[in-house]
Design an enzyme around this catalytic site. Structure first.
Site, PDB file in Angstrom:
ATOM      1  N   GLY A 134      -3.944  -2.439 -41.376  1.00 43.28           N
ATOM      2  CA  GLY A 134      -3.147  -1.595 -40.472  1.00 43.28           C
ATOM      3  C   GLY A 134      -1.647  -1.348 -40.490  1.00 43.28           C
ATOM      4  N   GLY A 135      -1.182  -1.506 -41.555  1.00 36.77           N
ATOM      5  CA  GLY A 135      -0.020  -1.517 -41.861  1.00 36.77           C
ATOM      6  C   GLY A 135       0.654  -0.220 -41.788  1.00 36.77           C
TER       7      GLY A 135
ATOM      8  CG  ASN B 213      -6.889  -5.957 -46.389  1.00 34.65           C
ATOM      9  OD1 ASN B 213      -5.669  -5.250 -46.317  1.00 34.65           O
ATOM     10  ND2 ASN B 213      -6.424  -7.295 -46.248  1.00 34.65           N
TER      11      ASN B 213
ATOM     12  NE  ARG C  44       1.031   1.158 -46.779  1.00 36.96           N
ATOM     13  CZ  ARG C  44       0.755   0.127 -46.345  1.00 36.96           C
ATOM     14  NH1 ARG C  44      -0.231  -0.474 -47.234  1.00 36.96           N
ATOM     15  NH2 ARG C  44       0.347  -0.180 -45.242  1.00 36.96           N
TER      16      ARG C  44
ATOM     17  CG  ASN D 113      -5.768  -1.209 -47.758  1.00 36.77           C
ATOM     18  OD1 ASN D 113      -5.498  -1.459 -46.541  1.00 36.77           O
ATOM     19  ND2 ASN D 113      -6.080  -2.284 -48.507  1.00 36.77           N
TER      20      ASN D 113
ATOM     21  CG  HIS E 210      -1.971  -9.778 -44.981  1.00 36.09           C
ATOM     22  ND1 HIS E 210      -2.944 -10.462 -44.147  1.00 36.09           N
ATOM     23  CD2 HIS E 210      -1.984  -8.481 -44.407  1.00 36.09           C
ATOM     24  CE1 HIS E 210      -3.435  -9.792 -43.511  1.00 36.09           C
ATOM     25  NE2 HIS E 210      -2.990  -8.346 -43.361  1.00 36.09           N
ATOM     26  CD1 TRP E 211      -3.554  -5.155 -49.134  1.00 33.06           C
ATOM     27  CD2 TRP E 211      -1.956  -4.184 -50.313  1.00 33.06           C
ATOM     28  NE1 TRP E 211      -3.715  -3.815 -49.095  1.00 33.06           N
ATOM     29  CE2 TRP E 211      -2.713  -3.384 -49.999  1.00 33.06           C
ATOM     30  CE3 TRP E 211      -0.786  -4.282 -51.310  1.00 33.06           C
ATOM     31  CZ2 TRP E 211      -2.218  -2.063 -50.219  1.00 33.06           C
ATOM     32  CZ3 TRP E 211      -0.544  -3.165 -51.664  1.00 33.06           C
ATOM     33  CH2 TRP E 211      -1.074  -1.787 -51.042  1.00 33.06           C
TER      34      TRP E 211
END
Length: 286
Positions: free
Chosen positions: A38-39, A106, A186, A47, A264-265
């Site tokens: 959700g970034g 994710n 992004r 993603n 986190h990724w």
């Protein structure tokens, strides 16, 4: 076909109840739905840019932009966002004529996939979660990474500098590995007028929404028997890695992999490792 060979892709819109979702699809075989994080500026294809081709060698890979993101409809129910996302994805499956699928989620997408597993376990064959939201993230003070994410549209509004700071300082373990082109992509997605007017990821609006976004409070979690693999970066600065052991202890059929030197990724930073784990697990392996 090698892991790096490109697989032909199709792009189309799918009705999902009152909304439309933009979908990227590749490959043939058992269906696998990939749900993105959700970034700011996230989309399904960006993603999972390092995973789609590898998984499409064995599976029919379906990658939607979730409601609020990319080219999909921007409407979202903020009183129960994870439940609303799960409903939208279920309706997408119905429209595509898919009774059951594997799911990979994710962060924000992990929370949506897990909520679907709680609401409609009959829709999910196997489930992979990477640093999912909703696992202790609403208890105690937010992490610095989550604060940076939630603050993106606040203050003086979105900026490329804010996005660079979030991605390179908090999203990944080694920020120098993220190319400028990905950040530019992004950023442009994050400043769509509709998104700025109603950001898709925001702080919970009231106690009821807060409680619904903490999936560890849901008693169904301990009864969920969907075969699940949790992959969590040991250096995740957005969602605390302690969520991994919590899920492994709570869920009936949950394996856990903690990836060293990973943020986190995980599916992007450790793509080769993740792709190997995912192919084995989704094919029925341990």
């Amino acid at each position: 076909m090698t892991a790096t060979e490109a697989v032909p892709r199709a792009e189309y819109m799918v009705a999902a109840g009152r909304r439309e979702l933009f979908v990227t699809e590749a490959g043939e075989g058992p269906p696998v739905v990939l749900l993105h994080g959700g970034g700011p500026g996230a989309t399904g294809a960006s993603n999972y840019v390092r995973n789609i081709d590898a998984l499409a060698q064995r599976f029919r890979v379906i990658v939607p932009d979730m409601p609020g993101y990319g080219a999909s409809s921007k409407e979202l129910d903020f009183s129960d966002p994870f439940g609303d996302l799960a409903t939208a994805i279920r309706l997408m499956l119905d429209e595509l004529g898919i009774d059951r699928a594997h799911f990979v989620g994710n962060s924000y997408g992990g929370a949506a996939a897990l909520r679907l597993a709680l609401d409609r376990p009959d829709k999910i064959d196997r489930l992979i979660l990477m640093g999912p939201g909703g696992i202790g993230t609403t208890r105690g003070l937010p992490t610095k990474g989550l604060n940076a994410l939630l603050a993106y549209y606040g203050g003086d509004g979105p900026s490329r500098a804010k996005l660079v700071a979030f991605i390179r300082e908090y999203l990944v373990f080694d920020g120098s590995t993220v190319p400028d082109e990905l950040i530019d992509l992004r950023y442009e997605a994050s400043i769509q007028p509709e998104v700025i007017a109603s950001p898709p990821l925001r702080r919970p609006a009231g106690l009821s929404a807060l409680l619904k976004m903490d999936l560890t409070r849901d008693r169904r979690l301990a009864r969920c028997a969907v075969p699940t693999l949790v992959v969590w970066g040991a250096e995740d600065k957005v969602n605390r890695p302690s969520g991994g052991p919590l899920l492994a202890r709570t869920m009936k059929n949950c394996d856990l992999y903690i990836a060293a030197n990973t943020g986190h990724w995980a599916q992007w930073e450790r793509a080769e490792l993740f792709n190997d784990l995912a192919r084995a697990f989704l094919s029925g392996g341990a």
